[in-house]
Design an enzyme around this catalytic site. Structure first.
Site, mmCIF file in Angstrom:
data_model
loop_
_atom_site.group_PDB
_atom_site.id
_atom_site.type_symbol
_atom_site.label_atom_id
_atom_site.label_comp_id
_atom_site.label_asym_id
_atom_site.label_seq_id
_atom_site.Cartn_x
_atom_site.Cartn_y
_atom_site.Cartn_z
ATOM 1 N N GLN A 102 0.954 -1.141 0.023
ATOM 2 C CA GLN A 102 0.090 0.094 0.011
ATOM 3 C C GLN A 102 1.081 1.361 -0.096
ATOM 4 N N TYR A 173 -5.979 9.774 4.919
ATOM 5 C CA TYR A 173 -4.424 10.110 4.688
ATOM 6 C C TYR A 173 -4.506 11.247 3.446
ATOM 7 N N GLY A 320 -8.392 -9.019 8.239
ATOM 8 C CA GLY A 320 -7.319 -8.299 8.848
ATOM 9 C C GLY A 320 -6.859 -8.987 10.122
ATOM 10 N N CYS A 344 -10.605 -13.967 16.459
ATOM 11 C CA CYS A 344 -10.211 -12.419 16.815
ATOM 12 C C CYS A 344 -11.510 -12.216 17.629
ATOM 13 N N CYS A 347 -10.901 -6.966 20.348
ATOM 14 C CA CYS A 347 -10.645 -6.394 21.528
ATOM 15 C C CYS A 347 -9.877 -4.955 21.329
ATOM 16 N N CYS A 351 -3.358 -5.044 19.169
ATOM 17 C CA CYS A 351 -2.945 -4.649 17.773
ATOM 18 C C CYS A 351 -2.898 -3.190 17.565
ATOM 19 N N CYS A 363 -1.075 -9.391 19.330
ATOM 20 C CA CYS A 363 -2.561 -10.075 19.503
ATOM 21 C C CYS A 363 -2.770 -10.811 20.600
ATOM 22 N N GLU A 412 -6.913 -25.666 39.133
ATOM 23 C CA GLU A 412 -7.935 -24.608 39.266
ATOM 24 C C GLU A 412 -8.876 -24.749 40.582
ATOM 25 N N GLN A 420 -11.030 -14.552 35.997
ATOM 26 C CA GLN A 420 -11.646 -13.128 35.764
ATOM 27 C C GLN A 420 -12.386 -13.127 34.313
HETATM 28 C C1 LIG Z 1 -15.208 -7.543 35.261
HETATM 29 C C2 LIG Z 1 -13.783 -7.603 34.654
HETATM 30 C C3 LIG Z 1 -13.626 -7.144 33.475
HETATM 31 C C4 LIG Z 1 -12.337 -7.174 32.585
HETATM 32 N N1 LIG Z 1 -12.203 -6.758 31.332
HETATM 33 C C5 LIG Z 1 -11.092 -6.735 30.799
HETATM 34 C C6 LIG Z 1 -10.881 -6.457 29.478
HETATM 35 O O1 LIG Z 1 -11.733 -5.654 28.725
HETATM 36 N N2 LIG Z 1 -9.664 -6.630 28.783
HETATM 37 C C7 LIG Z 1 -8.571 -7.195 29.151
HETATM 38 O O2 LIG Z 1 -7.578 -7.546 28.828
HETATM 39 N N3 LIG Z 1 -8.708 -7.509 30.458
HETATM 40 C C8 LIG Z 1 -9.833 -7.492 31.446
HETATM 41 N N4 LIG Z 1 -9.968 -7.790 32.841
HETATM 42 C C9 LIG Z 1 -8.816 -8.368 33.495
HETATM 43 C C10 LIG Z 1 -8.382 -9.707 32.933
HETATM 44 O O3 LIG Z 1 -9.457 -10.578 33.277
HETATM 45 C C11 LIG Z 1 -7.288 -10.008 33.787
HETATM 46 O O4 LIG Z 1 -6.122 -9.218 33.462
HETATM 47 C C12 LIG Z 1 -7.046 -11.644 33.560
HETATM 48 O O5 LIG Z 1 -7.927 -12.411 33.836
HETATM 49 C C13 LIG Z 1 -5.648 -11.978 34.370
HETATM 50 O O6 LIG Z 1 -5.249 -13.320 34.123
HETATM 51 P P1 LIG Z 1 -4.823 -14.304 34.986
HETATM 52 O O7 LIG Z 1 -4.736 -15.620 34.483
HETATM 53 O O8 LIG Z 1 -3.383 -14.016 35.506
HETATM 54 O O9 LIG Z 1 -5.353 -14.399 36.291
HETATM 55 P P2 LIG Z 1 -7.067 -14.859 36.839
HETATM 56 O O10 LIG Z 1 -8.054 -14.444 35.628
HETATM 57 O O11 LIG Z 1 -7.383 -14.036 38.056
HETATM 58 O O12 LIG Z 1 -6.986 -16.294 36.834
HETATM 59 C C14 LIG Z 1 -6.455 -16.894 38.014
HETATM 60 C C15 LIG Z 1 -7.120 -18.287 38.277
HETATM 61 O O13 LIG Z 1 -6.242 -18.755 39.210
HETATM 62 C C16 LIG Z 1 -7.333 -19.664 40.451
HETATM 63 N N5 LIG Z 1 -6.686 -19.801 41.677
HETATM 64 C C17 LIG Z 1 -6.445 -18.930 42.439
HETATM 65 N N6 LIG Z 1 -5.635 -19.401 43.377
HETATM 66 C C18 LIG Z 1 -5.707 -20.730 43.244
HETATM 67 C C19 LIG Z 1 -5.195 -21.963 44.096
HETATM 68 N N7 LIG Z 1 -4.612 -21.959 45.137
HETATM 69 N N8 LIG Z 1 -5.310 -23.177 43.310
HETATM 70 C C20 LIG Z 1 -5.911 -23.150 41.926
HETATM 71 N N9 LIG Z 1 -6.348 -22.143 41.374
HETATM 72 C C21 LIG Z 1 -6.303 -21.005 42.039
HETATM 73 C C22 LIG Z 1 -8.408 -18.582 40.090
HETATM 74 O O14 LIG Z 1 -9.515 -19.351 40.655
HETATM 75 C C23 LIG Z 1 -8.509 -18.098 38.951
HETATM 76 O O15 LIG Z 1 -9.196 -19.080 38.105
HETATM 77 C C24 LIG Z 1 -11.100 -7.850 33.337
HETATM 78 C C25 LIG Z 1 -11.462 -8.387 34.448
HETATM 79 C C26 LIG Z 1 -12.741 -8.156 35.312
HETATM 80 C C27 LIG Z 1 -12.815 -8.735 36.772
HETATM 81 C C1 LIG Z 2 -2.879 -3.006 13.567
HETATM 82 C C2 LIG Z 2 -3.525 -2.446 12.375
HETATM 83 C C3 LIG Z 2 -2.962 -1.617 11.552
HETATM 84 C C4 LIG Z 2 -3.720 -1.052 10.324
HETATM 85 N N1 LIG Z 2 -3.149 -0.332 9.416
HETATM 86 C C5 LIG Z 2 -3.907 -0.270 8.285
HETATM 87 C C6 LIG Z 2 -2.803 0.464 7.087
HETATM 88 O O1 LIG Z 2 -1.734 0.415 7.036
HETATM 89 N N2 LIG Z 2 -3.598 0.542 6.110
HETATM 90 C C7 LIG Z 2 -4.924 0.550 6.038
HETATM 91 O O2 LIG Z 2 -5.540 0.960 4.853
HETATM 92 N N3 LIG Z 2 -5.757 -0.032 6.896
HETATM 93 C C8 LIG Z 2 -5.022 -0.421 8.250
HETATM 94 N N4 LIG Z 2 -5.778 -1.143 8.899
HETATM 95 C C9 LIG Z 2 -7.101 -1.472 8.753
HETATM 96 C C10 LIG Z 2 -7.336 -2.843 8.383
HETATM 97 O O3 LIG Z 2 -6.726 -2.906 6.945
HETATM 98 C C11 LIG Z 2 -8.541 -3.157 8.079
HETATM 99 O O4 LIG Z 2 -9.290 -2.394 7.320
HETATM 100 C C12 LIG Z 2 -9.534 -3.096 9.534
HETATM 101 O O5 LIG Z 2 -8.664 -3.839 10.676
HETATM 102 C C13 LIG Z 2 -10.716 -3.745 9.305
HETATM 103 O O6 LIG Z 2 -10.694 -5.008 9.118
HETATM 104 P P1 LIG Z 2 -10.576 -6.411 10.227
HETATM 105 O O7 LIG Z 2 -11.826 -6.408 10.995
HETATM 106 O O8 LIG Z 2 -10.573 -7.418 9.206
HETATM 107 O O9 LIG Z 2 -9.709 -6.386 11.000
HETATM 108 C C14 LIG Z 2 -5.136 -1.521 10.207
HETATM 109 C C15 LIG Z 2 -5.899 -2.222 11.292
HETATM 110 C C16 LIG Z 2 -5.003 -2.746 12.370
HETATM 111 C C17 LIG Z 2 -5.550 -3.415 13.395
HETATM 112 S S1 SF4 Z 3 -5.420 -8.029 19.518
HETATM 113 FE FE1 SF4 Z 3 -6.476 -7.383 17.754
HETATM 114 S S2 SF4 Z 3 -6.168 -8.968 16.324
HETATM 115 FE FE2 SF4 Z 3 -5.829 -9.878 18.385
HETATM 116 S S3 SF4 Z 3 -8.089 -10.356 19.318
HETATM 117 FE FE3 SF4 Z 3 -7.731 -8.388 19.828
HETATM 118 S S4 SF4 Z 3 -8.636 -7.261 18.074
HETATM 119 FE FE4 SF4 Z 3 -8.395 -9.291 17.184
#
Ligand SMILES: Cc1cc2nc3c(=O)[nH]c(=O)nc-3n(C[C@H](O)[C@H](O)[C@H](O)COP(=O)(O)OP(=O)(O)OC[C@H]3O[C@@H](n4cnc5c(N)ncnc54)[C@H](O)[C@@H]3O)c2cc1C
Ligand SMILES: Cc1cc2nc3c(=O)[nH]c(=O)nc-3n(C[C@H](O)[C@H](O)[C@H](O)COP(=O)(O)O)c2cc1C
Ligand code: SF4
Length: 642
Positions: A102, A173, A320, A344, A347, A351, A363, A412, A420
């Site tokens: 591109q 762009y 993508g 995918c 989230c 990316c 990812c 577990e 979580q």
């Molecule tokens: C409501 C909510 C929304 C969230 N939204 C997002 C989001 O949008 N995006 C994102 O990236 N993150 C999100 N998070 C955070 C994400 O879930 C955590 O960062 C992630 O789950 C951490 O993973 P982990 O495996 O380290 O821990 P955990 O997910 O906490 O897993 C730990 C596991 O260990 C087990 N355990 C604990 N002690 C013991 C033991 N003694 N023996 C055996 N098992 C045990 C527990 O039961 C648990 O299942 C969210 C969290 C919550 C609560």
């Molecule tokens: C990390 C990332 C970088 C991207 N860079 C470009 C790019 O260089 N040029 C472009 O036209 N679109 C770019 N896009 C958009 C993708 O080409 C695509 O249109 C978009 O992710 C939606 O498609 P998907 O749902 O299949 O991912 C980018 C998307 C992501 C996630």
């Molecule tokens: S990080 Fe990007 S490519 Fe990976 S699961 Fe999330 S949205 Fe999809």
């Protein structure tokens, strides 16, 4: 289900393609600072090409230094770029795929920190609403020089063995800045009327065509709708496409949005947006032109891809992020292995959010992305591996270790795997977290891990030397601050509420306005509770991806959720809480208080384990409170080192 259409051969101009699946351009930030291809880049593209996709479009690659948009973006601005690009062409061709690049210039959608310190340039001196840097208006002589830069870049692509070039005429762009009255206010030969705004794109196309010859495919990506007031709409995109088709354009790739509308979630649709939101735009252009159209935008399932082809919405479908999550997607679909697809989850954390933070693209659900070579290193001896905790970090660690041939036992303590993430999936518009868990648990089971659920692990359960390595993935414990009244029965922890162990009644105060607090507030407001979010800092949901945050705040507004920032919880009673802000203390009515005040790592047993296992790794929240993105990567990397 039939997958006949997506695996039927296709054609763009004279280029024959083995199937209809396209990797769209995605900036990875894997190039070096001079824009040159690195080994990391080659390994990554090789992995995707091996997965069966028919056509790869390399990322937006800058044709001139001031048009560079990301610190480690790929360049095509100098002949020095050719040898690296040749290597990328070779890995695609080795796998029977076609590859193109591109051609782009960011125009006003960059900042001096990213483009080598230059003031951005644009058709008109109007700052981009997101970047907010005043660009310099291009002189006509400079515009002509840029047209030549696109042509030279196209020549380099051809020399490097690329099968085609795509002109980036979308996403706000430079080419689109000229096309659109939103950004082009010129009154000379390059602006003022529709035809004059089209002049730059036309000249770029004609110069590129001259550089590569009549038989070489040239395509363009357009925004079917800029989604901004005063910007291009689908009727304009159709006129532009028809005009360019008349000049000889070989195909149109229809996306949407500009930086100014990025947060609305059209360009890279996040979890909260439905699948296929841009299909209507591709369909409209397809009806208007006689050359192939590529559809794109959250087309994640074989069903939606096949439907888009069948309904003649597009001739090709770009997938993508789907290919980041699982480069084997085409091969798996072809083989009918749908349950094995690592989907995918949109989230946008691993990316695009990392890209916007000038980091390399990864990812959340596929830790191999950006580190492909690490995962190719063959494991040594078979080891006996203990994984403690069945959240994302532990599950991923167990999966990767078992796939590498190790004997793995996972403990577990609760009755369900997922940690979580089980609670995360209960939030509104967050069902994809459920699908993430479903896939991960499927993979763990399939890889032969011995799973012991409902078993709280303690180090005394193993003899010294019984396991070669232990991976501690115990997650975290939610915080309960020392506020008077914190132990009352009307105070609940968010995770307990979401997983149904606790209930909220009446008016609710959510303490903590991070990502979790604001989403919990939404969940409660949807159920009819009157909700106030109390947040000590001046901002809320700051950890969320830009688009998710914007969409969430809009929904909270509609639900009349009250947001009190700069406000601390200082006391709790039966039906009210006391909060404190700059003006002093006040009481808020509250029947239930939900705590979303962060958490602290569970890592207590690590030292004891070190006396029983030669290697101990602490991963995920147990190591450092983070997100699933980090937890999964941590787990996988530990598994590589056992
Ligand atoms: C409501 C909510 C929304 C969230 N939204 C997002 C989001 O949008 N995006 C994102 O990236 N993150 C999100 N998070 C955070 C994400 O879930 C955590 O960062 C992630 O789950 C951490 O993973 P982990 O495996 O380290 O821990 P955990 O997910 O906490 O897993 C730990 C596991 O260990 C087990 N355990 C604990 N002690 C013991 C033991 N003694 N023996 C055996 N098992 C045990 C527990 O039961 C648990 O299942 C969210 C969290 C919550 C609560
Ligand atoms: C990390 C990332 C970088 C991207 N860079 C470009 C790019 O260089 N040029 C472009 O036209 N679109 C770019 N896009 C958009 C993708 O080409 C695509 O249109 C978009 O992710 C939606 O498609 P998907 O749902 O299949 O991912 C980018 C998307 C992501 C996630
Ligand atoms: S990080 Fe990007 S490519 Fe990976 S699961 Fe999330 S949205 Fe999809």
């Amino acid at each position: 289900m039939s997958t006949k259409l997506m695996f039927s051969p296709g054609r763009i101009g004279k280029m024959r393609l083995k199937n209809r699946l396209v990797m769209p351009p995605m900036v990875r930030n894997y190039a070096d600072t001079k824009g040159l291809v690195t080994k990391q880049y080659i390994d990554h593209i090789a992995r995707i090409a091996k997965g069966g996709v028919g056509m790869l479009i390399l990322e937006a690659s800058y044709v001139a230094q001031e048009g560079k948009g990301f610190v480690n973006e790929l360049g095509i601005h100098s002949d020095a770029c050719i040898p690296g690009l040749k290597k990328l062409a070779a890995v695609a061709h080795k796998n029977g795929a076609k590859i193109g690049i591109q051609l782009y210039h960011a125009g006003r959608q960059t900042v001096p920190g990213n483009n080598g310190g230059k003031q951005p340039v644009a058709p008109s001196p109007i700052p981009d609403p997101l970047e907010q840097v005043m660009p310099r208006q291009l002189k006509v002589k400079e515009i002509r020089s840029l047209v030549r830069a696109y042509a030279r870049a196209a020549g380099r692509a051809k020399k490097a063995g690329m099968d085609f070039v795509e002109i980036h005429g979308a996403h706000g762009y430079l080419v689109e800045q000229f096309l659109s009255p939103f950004s082009n206010k010129r009154t000379d030969a390059y602006g003022g009327t529709e035809m004059k705004r089209l002049r730059f794109a036309s000249e770029v196309y004609l110069a590129v065509r001259k550089a590569v010859g009549a038989a070489y495919p040239v395509t363009i990506r357009l925004s079917g709708d800029e989604m901004v007031k005063g910007g291009l709409k689908i009727k304009d995109a159709i006129k532009i496409a028809r005009h360019l088709e008349g000049l000889g354009m070989d195909a149109f790739h229809i996306s949407a949005g500009v930086y100014g509308s990025y947060v609305q979630g059209h360009m890279i649709p996040p979890m909260a947006i439905e699948d296929g939101p841009l299909l209507r735009l591709a369909a409209a252009v397809k009806k208007a032109v006689n050359v192939p159209v590529i559809a794109v935008g959250k087309l994640r399932t074989p069903q939606i891809v096949e439907r888009a082809l069948k309904s003649k919405t597009g001739d090709f479908v770009a997938i993508g992020r789907t290919l980041l999550a699982d480069p084997e997607w085409p091969n798996k679909v072809r083989a009918g292995r749908l349950a094995d697809i690592n989907k995918c989850i949109a989230c946008n954390q691993g990316c695009i959010s990392r890209l916007f933070a000038q980091q390399d693209v990864r990812c959340t659900v596929n830790p191999e992305v950006s580190r492909e070579a690490l995962f190719l290193v063959k494991p040594g001896m078979r080891k006996n591996v203990l994984v403690i905790g069945g959240g994302p970090a532990g599950l991923e660690a167990a999966k990767v270790a078992a796939r590498r041939g190790h004997k793995v036992t996972l403990y577990e303590k609760s009755s369900r795997l997922g940690g979580q993430v089980i609670a995360a999936a209960m939030l509104p518009l967050r069902k994809d977290w459920g699908s993430f868990l479903e896939t991960l648990i499927h993979d763990v089971k399939k890889s032969g891990v011995t799973i012991k659920i409902s078993t709280a692990f303690s180090p005394s359960m193993v003899k010294p030397g019984e396991y070669d390595a232990a991976i501690v993935a115990l997650g975290s414990t939610s915080m309960r601050p020392g506020v008077p009244g914190i132990n009352r029965t009307n105070v609940v922890i968010a995770r307990d509420l979401l997983e149904g162990r606790e209930k909220a009644t009446g008016t609710v105060v959510v303490a903590g306005g991070g990502c979790m607090g604001t989403q919990v507030a939404e969940a409660l407001a949807v159920k009819g509770h009157k909700v106030t979010v109390v947040e000590a800092t001046n901002n809320i949901a700051m950890e969320a991806p830009l688009d998710e945050r914007y969409l969430l705040l809009e929904r909270l507004k509609k639900l009349h959720v009250v947001i009190a920032t700069g406000t601390k919880l200082v006391g709790i009673s039966d039906n009210s809480v006391t909060v404190e802000d700059a003006k002093g203390q006040r009481n808020l009515q509250s029947d239930t208080v939900v705590l979303c005040l962060g958490s602290r790592p569970n890592n207590g047993m690590t030292d004891e384990l070190k006396n029983r296992c030669a290697k101990v790794f602490v991963v995920g929240d147990s190591n450092k409170i983070g997100r699933v993105t980090e937890a999964v990567a941590d787990g996988a990397l530990a598994a590589l080192q056992v």
